[in-house]
Write a protein that holds these residues in place. Structure first.
Motif, short mmCIF file in Angstrom:
data_model
loop_
_atom_site.label_atom_id
_atom_site.label_comp_id
_atom_site.label_asym_id
_atom_site.label_seq_id
_atom_site.Cartn_x
_atom_site.Cartn_y
_atom_site.Cartn_z
N ILE A 169 0.87 -1.18 0.00
CA ILE A 169 0.00 0.00 0.00
C ILE A 169 0.90 1.23 0.00
O ILE A 169 1.71 1.41 0.92
CB ILE A 169 -0.93 0.02 1.22
N THR A 170 0.79 2.05 -1.02
CA THR A 170 1.60 3.26 -1.13
C THR A 170 0.71 4.48 -1.31
O THR A 170 -0.47 4.36 -1.67
CB THR A 170 2.57 3.16 -2.32
N THR A 171 1.28 5.65 -1.05
CA THR A 171 0.54 6.90 -1.24
C THR A 171 1.36 7.86 -2.07
O THR A 171 2.59 7.85 -2.03
CB THR A 171 0.19 7.57 0.10
N THR A 172 0.66 8.68 -2.85
CA THR A 172 1.29 9.76 -3.58
C THR A 172 0.58 11.07 -3.21
O THR A 172 -0.63 11.18 -3.44
CB THR A 172 1.19 9.54 -5.10
N PRO A 173 1.30 12.05 -2.62
CA PRO A 173 2.68 11.95 -2.16
C PRO A 173 2.81 10.99 -0.98
O PRO A 173 1.81 10.61 -0.36
CB PRO A 173 3.00 13.39 -1.75
N GLY A 174 4.03 10.61 -0.66
CA GLY A 174 4.25 9.70 0.46
C GLY A 174 3.91 10.35 1.79
O GLY A 174 4.20 11.52 2.02
N TRP A 181 -0.45 13.42 10.77
CA TRP A 181 -1.27 14.28 9.91
C TRP A 181 -0.48 14.76 8.70
O TRP A 181 0.65 15.23 8.82
CB TRP A 181 -1.78 15.48 10.69
N ALA A 182 -1.09 14.64 7.53
CA ALA A 182 -0.54 15.17 6.28
C ALA A 182 -1.41 16.32 5.82
O ALA A 182 -2.62 16.30 5.99
CB ALA A 182 -0.50 14.07 5.22
N GLY A 183 -0.77 17.32 5.21
CA GLY A 183 -1.50 18.53 4.88
C GLY A 183 -1.96 18.64 3.45
O GLY A 183 -2.27 19.75 3.00
N SER A 184 -2.04 17.52 2.75
CA SER A 184 -2.51 17.57 1.36
C SER A 184 -3.31 16.32 1.04
O SER A 184 -3.24 15.31 1.75
CB SER A 184 -1.32 17.67 0.40
N SER A 185 -4.07 16.40 -0.03
CA SER A 185 -4.76 15.21 -0.51
C SER A 185 -3.74 14.16 -0.96
O SER A 185 -2.62 14.50 -1.35
CB SER A 185 -5.67 15.57 -1.70
N ASP A 191 -5.33 16.26 6.73
CA ASP A 191 -5.92 17.52 7.19
C ASP A 191 -5.77 18.55 6.08
O ASP A 191 -4.69 19.10 5.86
CB ASP A 191 -5.22 18.01 8.46
N VAL A 192 -6.85 18.78 5.35
CA VAL A 192 -6.84 19.78 4.28
C VAL A 192 -7.78 20.95 4.61
O VAL A 192 -8.12 21.74 3.73
CB VAL A 192 -7.22 19.14 2.92
N THR A 193 -8.17 21.06 5.89
CA THR A 193 -9.11 22.09 6.31
C THR A 193 -8.40 23.12 7.19
O THR A 193 -7.82 22.75 8.21
CB THR A 193 -10.27 21.47 7.12
#
Length: 244
Positions: A83-88, A94-98, A157-159
């Motif tokens: 399972i990977t994500t872009t961006p990593g 918490w990550a600040g982007s979709s 968290d994009v809010t």
């Protein structure tokens, strides 16, 4: 004289209809021969009766003391899908982007792939991918065709932080106003500042009262860098008049 090869038994091996190897979770390898010398998997010695569960495509060879040998291939898939994500991103941070989540399985193949937002229902990925665009905590689960499972916890968290004002409707006011900021169930409030016409009056995390004439800029930033700004305008000065 010994011209007979050892007898090799691979318990739980899997085969396709054409006889070629197929994926299985684990095998037990035994060999029998009165003059058995050694058993190897991928040229590494193993003990007779070893249960082998290392993911990959393998070759087992049993050899007797006369040099007769027998070889057979087997495939092991004991690992969950990747399972990977872009961006990593880092799990449970918490990550600040979709992000776009991808699940892949290079062995037995991907069977199911779901993404569940905290408090919600699982949603299936499409072609091994799923976009996460809304703030929240997500559990990502992928299962391959042998039942091996992988899980990741993705927090997005994009809010921007919420700024609250009391006694204020967005225009000039002659009342005292209290400003505060909160980040709810998100990454959390990092900085909260109040400036009056360029001069910083406050930096902290508590609420702050505004009770003097002026134009105030209120800025709140959360722990992933999302910023919200609002302006408060207070006028407590009476009009002036002059008589000629």
């Amino acid at each position: 004289i010994d011209k007979n090869s050892p007898t090799l038994t691979i318990t739980n091996k899997a085969r396709k209809p054409d006889g070629t190897p197929d994926w299985t979770k684990e095998v037990t390898i035994t060999a029998s021969d009165a003059n058995l010398y050694k058993i190897t998997v991928d040229k590494e010695d193993i003990s007779n009766g070893t249960t082998y569960k290392t993911t990959g495509q393998h070759t087992v060879t049993a050899t007797d003391k006369a040099g007769n040998e027998v070889t057979e291939a087997f495939w092991i898939d004991a690992s969950g899908p990747d399972i990977t994500t872009t961006p990593g991103v880092t799990d449970r941070t918490w990550a600040g982007s979709s992000v776009t989540v991808r699940a892949e399985d290079a062995h037995s193949g991907l069977n199911t792939f779901t993404v569940t937002k905290e408090g919600g229902q699982p949603k299936a990925g499409s072609n091994g991918t799923y976009p996460i665009n809304e703030t929240g905590k997500y559990t990502v689960t992928a299962k391959d065709k042998l039942g091996n499972t992988s899980t990741r916890e993705i927090w997005i968290d994009v809010t921007p932080t919420a700024i609250t004002t009391t006694n204020y409707n967005g225009d000039w006011t002659n009342k005292d106003v209290t400003v505060s900021a909160s980040d709810g169930q998100q990454s959390g409030l990092d900085t909260f500042t109040v400036t009056k016409e360029g001069e910083q009056l406050y930096s902290g995390t508590a609420s702050y009262p505004l009770n003097a004439t002026g134009i105030y800029t209120v800025t709140a930033t959360d722990k992933v860098g999302k910023t919200r700004t609002t302006t408060v305008k207070i006028d407590k000065d009476d009009p002036t008049s002059s008589w000629a």
